[in-house]
Design a protein around this motif. Structure first.
Motif, mmCIF file in Angstrom:
data_model
loop_
_atom_site.group_PDB
_atom_site.id
_atom_site.type_symbol
_atom_site.label_atom_id
_atom_site.label_comp_id
_atom_site.label_asym_id
_atom_site.label_seq_id
_atom_site.Cartn_x
_atom_site.Cartn_y
_atom_site.Cartn_z
ATOM 1 N N TRP A 366 0.882 -1.182 0.000
ATOM 2 C CA TRP A 366 0.000 0.000 0.000
ATOM 3 C C TRP A 366 0.908 1.217 0.000
ATOM 4 O O TRP A 366 1.755 1.374 0.887
ATOM 5 N N GLU A 369 -0.195 7.447 1.864
ATOM 6 C CA GLU A 369 -0.618 7.731 3.232
ATOM 7 C C GLU A 369 -2.099 8.118 3.243
ATOM 8 O O GLU A 369 -2.528 9.004 2.503
ATOM 9 N N ILE A 370 -2.873 7.434 4.080
ATOM 10 C CA ILE A 370 -4.268 7.785 4.345
ATOM 11 C C ILE A 370 -4.312 8.224 5.808
ATOM 12 O O ILE A 370 -4.269 7.380 6.711
ATOM 13 N N THR A 372 -6.382 9.077 8.040
ATOM 14 C CA THR A 372 -7.351 8.492 8.970
ATOM 15 C C THR A 372 -7.008 7.049 9.328
ATOM 16 O O THR A 372 -7.386 6.567 10.398
ATOM 17 N N THR A 377 -0.052 2.365 5.919
ATOM 18 C CA THR A 377 1.357 2.527 5.583
ATOM 19 C C THR A 377 2.280 2.000 6.674
ATOM 20 O O THR A 377 3.391 1.567 6.390
ATOM 21 N N LYS A 414 1.496 12.179 2.644
ATOM 22 C CA LYS A 414 0.481 13.133 2.163
ATOM 23 C C LYS A 414 1.152 14.278 1.414
ATOM 24 O O LYS A 414 0.703 14.664 0.320
ATOM 25 N N ILE A 435 -7.425 2.363 -6.230
ATOM 26 C CA ILE A 435 -7.488 1.606 -4.987
ATOM 27 C C ILE A 435 -8.002 0.217 -5.375
ATOM 28 O O ILE A 435 -9.204 0.001 -5.509
ATOM 29 N N THR A 501 -13.878 6.045 3.726
ATOM 30 C CA THR A 501 -12.817 6.784 4.416
ATOM 31 C C THR A 501 -11.622 7.012 3.508
ATOM 32 O O THR A 501 -11.059 8.119 3.455
ATOM 33 N N VAL A 502 -11.206 5.974 2.799
ATOM 34 C CA VAL A 502 -10.076 6.120 1.875
ATOM 35 C C VAL A 502 -10.416 7.148 0.798
ATOM 36 O O VAL A 502 -9.610 8.034 0.484
ATOM 37 N N ASP A 505 -10.313 10.761 2.255
ATOM 38 C CA ASP A 505 -8.958 11.262 2.494
ATOM 39 C C ASP A 505 -8.255 11.601 1.186
ATOM 40 O O ASP A 505 -7.502 12.586 1.097
ATOM 41 N N ILE A 506 -8.480 10.796 0.158
ATOM 42 C CA ILE A 506 -7.896 11.088 -1.151
ATOM 43 C C ILE A 506 -8.475 12.386 -1.713
ATOM 44 O O ILE A 506 -7.736 13.243 -2.229
#
Length: 855
Positions: A366, A369-370, A372, A377, A414, A435, A501-502, A505-506
């Motif tokens: 992966w 960076e996410i 939340t 990572t 990020k 993803i 959530t992913v 954040d993206i």
């Protein structure tokens, strides 16, 4: 006295014992040498091969008979019961294996060897198929590993080693075969070649040249401020910096002008003695005009040492053929740094590609960076030795035991990702994040397992909030890459918490970068049979939902929910082709047909499977005809990770065929069957078979959104290897994505079409040699593109030599050594007897693979 003697004897005995133990314990696994050799493909007439590992102890101390393990990765699945010799080989997961001694393994004395024959599925043709990443563990020192670096392969040379099946008719590349291929490529003078690449819609020579120098001014309409700043930076790279005491001399002008009634990416470029004018209606159009201006400049300009450059007078009118011109870059299997990604963006922008499809996660990693979900990572971005996959993932693709391996481990913070987005946006490149789900998701699954374990003792609801599989699910399956735990359970509500959530954040990162985001690619390919069959959550859905009764139905259930999530965020779904297919039974046989449920939902389908003989040859056209926007991502012509040729030393996979530079160039987007003649095994694909394939309708033609090259990174473990696989293939893609259909693609007479194609191919090869590759030697720091292998033919006692790219230098030796950049240059047929070795070199002295003939 007797006591003293006895004590002395005991002391000496103990000392000898200790010394003996010390001697045994001084074995150094770094002294092991491992050699691999293919013995036979199509072993016992089956799609399997027999090979042998030979372990040699090159040290001074014996290798112990017990108490050790050797781990390695291998892209083929070993038939465990076939392993002969005194060791056991066990498949752990994916491409990861463990070797350990059997009870009959004897200590391996210094300079002794042991051979281990084994059988594995499929076949082995080149160095990419070899086992790699060997490391040794002493059971008495758990967690301490020794990497085995003395690893080699015996090149395959015999037909039994190089023919996959009895039906494999693709010949091994020989000097003679290459010579005959290259004979069609005429050496053309540079002044006869197109001046701009990719080919513009209209090009005319016009008037006197413009003299460009470090004082040339850039003026722009207010709309083109970003493009003007970019052009100034590019021009600053070309010229020697004037000294601070130099008097400023106003130069001539490059102006970027707005014209409202032009297509969004169209431009006009006019060069005359007094002014260069780029006209466009949008920043993208102005940017592509700048790239065409750069295309007019000589490759040596990018050395940055020019005083002035003469730009020929031209009038160019241009716009792209496709609105989507893409490259898929996989950084999950093996990671590539932010610096290398920025370099790829520079390459894409030079050739007017406008979409980076960023493959950010897979089973092996992966890479983004996410905020939340930091576990993605903390766990999923690292690979190293592990029995549990709780702190990091297991090794894959030779990444070895060390979590600091730069290609097995790594991710974009990020800040990194935002920088990439800004850099791409400045170059009018849209980044589509992928993803991968619900298959190819092991990195995400193991990361969320780690999160579950972190919270389960204190807050079970929080522990389960993002869980991606049910611990009570006993379903058994194996993916194409031999994973047994890599599929998300789409019947769990927590799966959609994760997706949401992913995605959110993206989206925030794109907003912070000021970059456009219209879609997220959610994968959807290669989910194996057997998944979800014993999932408790799935059984609940089967019992309560009238629309979901089988595991096949869960497929549509998943993408329907993903679509709902994205629609709420004003995004549309992108996915691989499987997301648009429905499994049905026709005459007792299972087949896949376009799923009409999503055809009007703006699902963008990336269609990769057109492998001849697999039954989905026309799938891209069927989906487009059914109403889906389609991005042609066809493996036969556009998978850049496939090996260039059938040669043992040529890296890359070949399951979908071999992909030399000509494959992207000869691709006909609206009718790729027109010049399709052979399947992946080299067998003729019959006219009758082609006649059964579905052709594009007018509606289908309108639904072809664009084309895209793919670079999967299983074998790309360095910038050099990445660039070798990308280039020069990428330039053929750029031509097909931007330029209109060439005449040879639409000419109905096959003989005329072939003659026209041969002439176009020769021109393209000359453009690469004399314009684009010399530019790429210096552009963006320089690219390590593949240099072709020379062709050679013995005729009437003379050795004739040529190469794919006329104008590159061929050097040779007659003393048995490999040619270097100072070896003698080939200029005419050679009469020397004996072994003659040849090697092709580019303009800066880099050489390709050597070849030899015996005269």
């Amino acid at each position: 006295m007797k006591k003293t003697i006895a004590l002395t004897i005991l002391t000496l005995s103990l000392t000898a014992l200790v010394r003996a133990q010390v001697k045994v314990n001084t074995f150094n696994a770094a002294d092991l040498k491992i050699q691999w050799e293919v013995l036979q493909n199509s072993y016992n007439g089956k799609p399997q091969f027999k090979s042998a590992l030979t372990i040699t102890n090159t040290g001074k101390q014996p290798m112990p008979a017990t108490g050790w393990k050797i781990y390695f990765t291998f892209p083929r699945q070993v038939v465990e019961e076939s392993v002969a010799g005194p060791v056991k080989i066990e498949h752990i997961n994916g491409d990861y294996f463990r070797m350990s001694p059997k009870s009959n393994f004897k200590r391996l004395a210094a300079n002794d060897s042991v051979q281990i024959p084994l059988i594995a599925n499929a076949w082995a043709l080149n160095i990419t198929d070899a086992p790699e990443g060997f490391y040794y563990e002493d059971d008495s020192k758990p967690g301490s590993f020794t990497t085995i670096t003395k690893v080699s392969q015996v090149p395959s040379t015999q037909p039994r080693q190089l023919q996959r099946l009895a039906t494999d008719e693709i010949p091994v590349v020989t000097p003679e075969a290459l010579y005959k291929q290259n004979e069609l490529i005429t050496d053309l003078p540079e002044n006869q070649l197109p001046r701009i690449f990719p080919t513009p819609v209209s090009f005319q020579k016009s008037g006197l040249p413009f003299h460009l120098n470090g004082h040339t001014q850039v003026l722009a309409d207010a709309l083109f401020g970003k493009e003007a700043a970019y052009l100034k930076k590019e021009l600053a790279l070309l010229f020697k910096v004037p000294s601070s005491s130099a008097v400023f001399k106003p130069g001539k002008i490059i102006s970027l002008n707005k014209k409202a009634d032009m297509a969004p990416e169209a431009y006009e470029l006019q060069v005359n003695a007094d002014r260069i004018v780029i006209t466009a209606s949008t920043g993208a159009g102005a940017f592509y005009g700048i790239q065409s201006l750069k295309s007019l400049l000589p490759g040596k300009a990018w050395l940055g040492k020019m005083q002035s450059i003469t730009v020929p007078g031209v009038l160019v009118t241009d716009e792209p053929r496709f609105g989507y011109r893409g490259l898929m870059l996989d950084v999950a299997r093996n990671f590539h740094s932010k610096k290398q990604v920025l370099k790829v963006l520079d390459l894409m922008s030079l050739y007017k590609l406008n979409t980076l499809h960023f493959h950010l996660n897979d089973d092996e990693g992966w890479r983004i960076e996410i905020p939340t979900l930091p576990e993605l990572t903390e766990v999923g971005a690292k690979r190293g030795h592990t029995e549990t996959n709780t702190d990091h993932l297991q090794p894959a693709y030779a990444s070895g035991p060390d979590v600091n391996n730069p290609y097995g481990s790594g991710y974009y913070t990020k800040a990194d990702f935002i920088e990439i987005l800004k850099y791409a946006n400045e170059r009018h490149i849209t980044v589509i994040p992928e993803i991968e789900s619900p298959g190819h998701a092991r990195a995400a699954i193991k990361s969320m397992d780690a999160r579950y374990n972190k919270f389960k003792g204190s807050d079970m609801a929080e522990a389960e909030r993002y869980l991606l599989h049910d611990y009570n699910d006993s379903s058994v399956y194996s993916s194409v890459q031999h994973w047994n735990d890599n599929v998300i359970d789409v019947s769990l509500p927590s799966t959609y918490n994760f997706i949401t959530t992913v995605a959110d954040d993206i989206i925030k990162m794109y907003q912070e970068a000021g970059a456009p985001l219209k879609t997220i690619h959610f994968g959807g390919d290669e989910v194996p049979a057997g998944v979800w069959t014993k999932s408790p959550a799935a059984k609940k859905i089967f019992a309560t939902s009238p629309e979901v009764k089988t595991t096949d139905d869960l497929w549509y259930y998943y993408f329907k929910k993903v679509n709902q999530i994205l629609k709420k965020r004003n995004l549309y779904v992108s996915a691989w082709e499987e997301a648009a297919l429905r499994k049905v039974v026709v005459n007792g046989a299972r087949k896949q047909i376009p799923n009409t449920d999503f055809a009007d939902q703006n699902f963008h389908m990336y269609v990769w499977n057109n492998v001849l003989g697999w039954g989905a040859e026309d799938l891209a056209y069927r989906l487009a005809n059914a109403g889906y926007p389609v991005i042609l991502s066809c493996v036969t012509n556009l998978y850049f990770d496939l090996a260039y040729q059938k040669s043992y030393q040529e890296p890359g996979y070949y399951w979908g065929g071999f992909t030399d530079v000509d494959k992207p160039f000869k691709f006909i987007p609206y009718n790729y069957f027109k010049n399709t003649t052979q399947n992946a095994m080299g067998n003729e694909y019959s006219t009758a078979a082609l006649a059964k394939e579905e052709a594009l309708t007018e509606q289908g033609r309108a639904n072809i959104a664009g084309i895209q090259g793919q670079l999967w990174s299983e074998t790309a473990r360095s910038p050099a290897r990445m660039e070798y696989m990308l280039l020069p293939k990428l330039l053929g893609l750029a031509e097909r994505a931007w330029a209109k259909d060439p005449e040879w693609a639409t000419e109905p007479d096959q003989k005329k079409s072939k003659l026209m194609y041969d002439a176009a191919w020769a021109t393209f090869c000359n453009v690469l040699t004399k314009k684009e590759l010399p530019r790429l030697n210096h552009y963006a720091g320089g690219f390590q593109y593949r240099i072709p292998t020379a062709g050679a033919l013995i005729e009437n006692g003379l050795v004739k030599v040529n190469n794919q790219f006329p104008g590159m230098i061929i050097r040779y030796t007659v003393d048995g050594g490999e040619p270097t950049s100072s070896s003698k240059i080939y200029t005419e047929p050679i009469k020397v007897k004996g072994k003659i070795s040849f090697r092709v070199f580019d303009t800066i002295g880099r050489g390709g693979n050597a070849t030899s003939v015996v005269n």
